[in-house]
Design a protein around this motif. Sequence first.
Motif, mmCIF file in Angstrom:
data_model
loop_
_atom_site.group_PDB
_atom_site.id
_atom_site.type_symbol
_atom_site.label_atom_id
_atom_site.label_comp_id
_atom_site.label_asym_id
_atom_site.label_seq_id
_atom_site.Cartn_x
_atom_site.Cartn_y
_atom_site.Cartn_z
ATOM 1 N N THR A 25 1.399 37.904 13.563
ATOM 2 C CA THR A 25 0.829 38.646 12.443
ATOM 3 C C THR A 25 -0.557 39.155 12.819
ATOM 4 O OG1 THR A 25 -0.359 36.825 11.376
ATOM 5 C CG2 THR A 25 2.010 37.011 10.921
ATOM 6 N N GLU A 26 -1.079 40.052 11.988
ATOM 7 C CA GLU A 26 -2.426 40.567 12.225
ATOM 8 C C GLU A 26 -3.467 39.455 12.134
ATOM 9 O OE1 GLU A 26 -0.111 43.769 12.492
ATOM 10 O OE2 GLU A 26 -0.012 42.343 10.830
ATOM 11 N N PHE A 27 -3.223 38.438 11.315
ATOM 12 C CA PHE A 27 -4.168 37.324 11.222
ATOM 13 C C PHE A 27 -4.166 36.484 12.501
ATOM 14 C CE2 PHE A 27 -3.777 37.162 6.309
ATOM 15 C CZ PHE A 27 -4.633 38.249 6.218
ATOM 16 N N ASP A 28 -3.044 36.461 13.214
ATOM 17 C CA ASP A 28 -2.988 35.734 14.482
ATOM 18 C C ASP A 28 -3.845 36.414 15.551
ATOM 19 O OD1 ASP A 28 -1.078 33.768 13.685
ATOM 20 O OD2 ASP A 28 0.527 35.226 13.941
ATOM 21 N N GLN A 29 -4.042 37.715 15.421
ATOM 22 C CA GLN A 29 -4.575 38.506 16.529
ATOM 23 C C GLN A 29 -6.011 38.964 16.338
ATOM 24 O OE1 GLN A 29 -1.441 41.323 18.153
ATOM 25 N NE2 GLN A 29 -0.546 40.887 16.147
ATOM 26 N N THR A 30 -6.705 38.444 15.339
ATOM 27 C CA THR A 30 -8.089 38.858 15.096
ATOM 28 C C THR A 30 -9.016 37.651 15.029
ATOM 29 O OG1 THR A 30 -7.575 38.925 12.722
ATOM 30 C CG2 THR A 30 -7.509 41.012 13.915
ATOM 31 N N ASP A 31 -10.290 37.952 15.253
ATOM 32 C CA ASP A 31 -11.363 36.962 15.255
ATOM 33 C C ASP A 31 -11.167 35.980 16.417
ATOM 34 O OD1 ASP A 31 -13.804 36.138 14.236
ATOM 35 O OD2 ASP A 31 -12.903 34.553 13.071
ATOM 36 N N VAL A 32 -11.026 34.687 16.159
ATOM 37 C CA VAL A 32 -10.888 33.706 17.246
ATOM 38 C C VAL A 32 -9.439 33.683 17.714
ATOM 39 C CG1 VAL A 32 -11.109 31.297 17.915
ATOM 40 C CG2 VAL A 32 -12.750 32.298 16.312
ATOM 41 N N ILE A 33 -9.221 34.134 18.951
ATOM 42 C CA ILE A 33 -7.884 34.030 19.541
ATOM 43 C C ILE A 33 -7.932 33.188 20.816
ATOM 44 C CG2 ILE A 33 -7.104 36.215 18.557
ATOM 45 C CD1 ILE A 33 -7.427 37.484 21.301
ATOM 46 N N ALA A 34 -9.112 32.727 21.167
ATOM 47 C CA ALA A 34 -9.233 31.794 22.291
ATOM 48 C C ALA A 34 -8.785 30.403 21.834
ATOM 49 C CB ALA A 34 -10.681 31.759 22.775
ATOM 50 N N HIS A 156 -5.850 29.643 19.288
ATOM 51 C CA HIS A 156 -5.974 30.062 17.887
ATOM 52 C C HIS A 156 -5.179 31.341 17.621
ATOM 53 C CE1 HIS A 156 -7.522 30.009 13.910
ATOM 54 N NE2 HIS A 156 -8.663 29.396 14.172
ATOM 55 N N ALA A 157 -4.696 31.979 18.668
ATOM 56 C CA ALA A 157 -3.858 33.161 18.470
ATOM 57 C C ALA A 157 -2.475 32.781 17.964
ATOM 58 C CB ALA A 157 -3.729 33.946 19.776
ATOM 59 N N VAL A 158 -2.124 31.514 18.087
ATOM 60 C CA VAL A 158 -0.788 31.067 17.698
ATOM 61 C C VAL A 158 -0.827 30.220 16.434
ATOM 62 C CG1 VAL A 158 1.299 29.872 18.480
ATOM 63 C CG2 VAL A 158 -0.088 31.149 20.114
ATOM 64 N N VAL A 159 -1.854 29.384 16.270
ATOM 65 C CA VAL A 159 -1.918 28.493 15.111
ATOM 66 C C VAL A 159 -3.342 28.384 14.576
ATOM 67 C CG1 VAL A 159 0.082 27.091 15.761
ATOM 68 C CG2 VAL A 159 -2.194 26.469 16.610
#
Length: 469
Positions: A25-34, A156-159
């Motif tokens: 989702t778009e929430f998975d892919q924004t801000d902290v994804i590390a 954080h890109a996944v959960v």
Amino acid sequence: MKVVLNNSCLVQPAEPTWNGPMPLTEFDQTDVIAHVQTIYFYRPSETWLTQKGAIFTTLETSLSRILVHFYPLAGRLRWLDGARLVLECNGKGVQLMEAETDADLDILGDFTASPYFHHLIHPINYKAPIEEIPLVIVKLTRFKCGGIALCYSISHAVVDGQSALHLISEWANMARGDSLRDVPCLDRTLLRAGDPPIPISDQPCFEHEQFDPLPLLIGQDNFENERKKETTAAMLKLTKIQVEMLKNEANRTRPFNDGDRVFTRYEAIAAHIWRCACRARGHIYEQPTSASLCLDVRNRVQPALPRKYFGNAIVDVAATGCSGDIVTRPLGYAASRIREAINMVSSEFVHNTLDYLKNLQDLSTLQDIHGMKTNQGPFYGNPNLGIISWLSLPLYGLDFGWGKEIFMGPGTYVCDGDIIILPGHDEDGSLIVSLCLQAGYIEDFKNFFYEDIGKLGISSMLEKSNGEK
């Protein structure tokens, strides 16, 4: 403190799992994804200390079994056009590491300000192809005294935090011989943008200030200088009484037209942190400042998401203000600015945000991983903050068979303005504020943080004394 790596392996699901691309989702892919890091410390009993090999074997076997249910975390990310990501469910595995040190746990002191945590965390090279980076990296470190540190680095890109703790708690249960308690809901279509998304021009009027460029220090045209400054971390404890004092003060000084619902402890403490940061940083009155807040939307969307929705069900909002107003007005004013931002998060706002993000051509400026390479990604440093609540997360009581942890905390982080509020380990109503600020401001922040609470205590005693007269 010297740490020697003895073993490293990729743990794959114990049974065949579904393979294929899983859209994020778009929430998975924004801000902290590390990766986000947490670290737990244990003192196993003498019985466990004689079974050194059994500890790692138990972790490896139970992890393999739990990944059958949480198989997306055994996969890898892959870039798409526009700095978007897809999750390849391919069962490549989670990295599990075993290390030892000749130090004792006592070297870490009370854990709250230890300079040694980075030795216990496996560094992640984000310059490597993202397809090669495991989504979960777990490092077990044994101390000479028999103590154990378990460090989790989870993408954080996944959960989000709720989903990450779901995995870890189920893993701990399985390591003790229990069966799976709650099945994760892996259906990410429950929280997605429209297909096609509603054009921005046709969307309801939400300003989405959280995606606007953050305020800069007056006189500067970028964050480059602020990014370069040395930072330091600290963990500050608030007793239950201090928490109640802040909450009472925020509500006592709330703006007249701010409604009837009392401020929560999070809103009050976040307001106190914001005020102290503005003071410690020495802002002039006119300095714009922003406090970015991260909210769980599982129960804010309609229909509500399943309790064990597995992914990122969080949205960012921004509380904004003028530093002079934040500092000179009562605590209730800053809390009201935070409440105003939180109140925006309705079901309509959440779905509108998803559509807004899907309409963007490129997400790279909204992703922290690019900032690590180019210094262009999100930065919550001076004059801003990012304040995250872990108050609702099931952080404590993770028992893998050798007893519950003696301490848990965030891993090392060096980003100016990063703040985490988490419950005290004793579960006695106390709270911990874990923060990272520029080194030149940290001592002033600590002083203001406790002095202002002390003044509330003196004021309360005077009021009580006058009332008795």
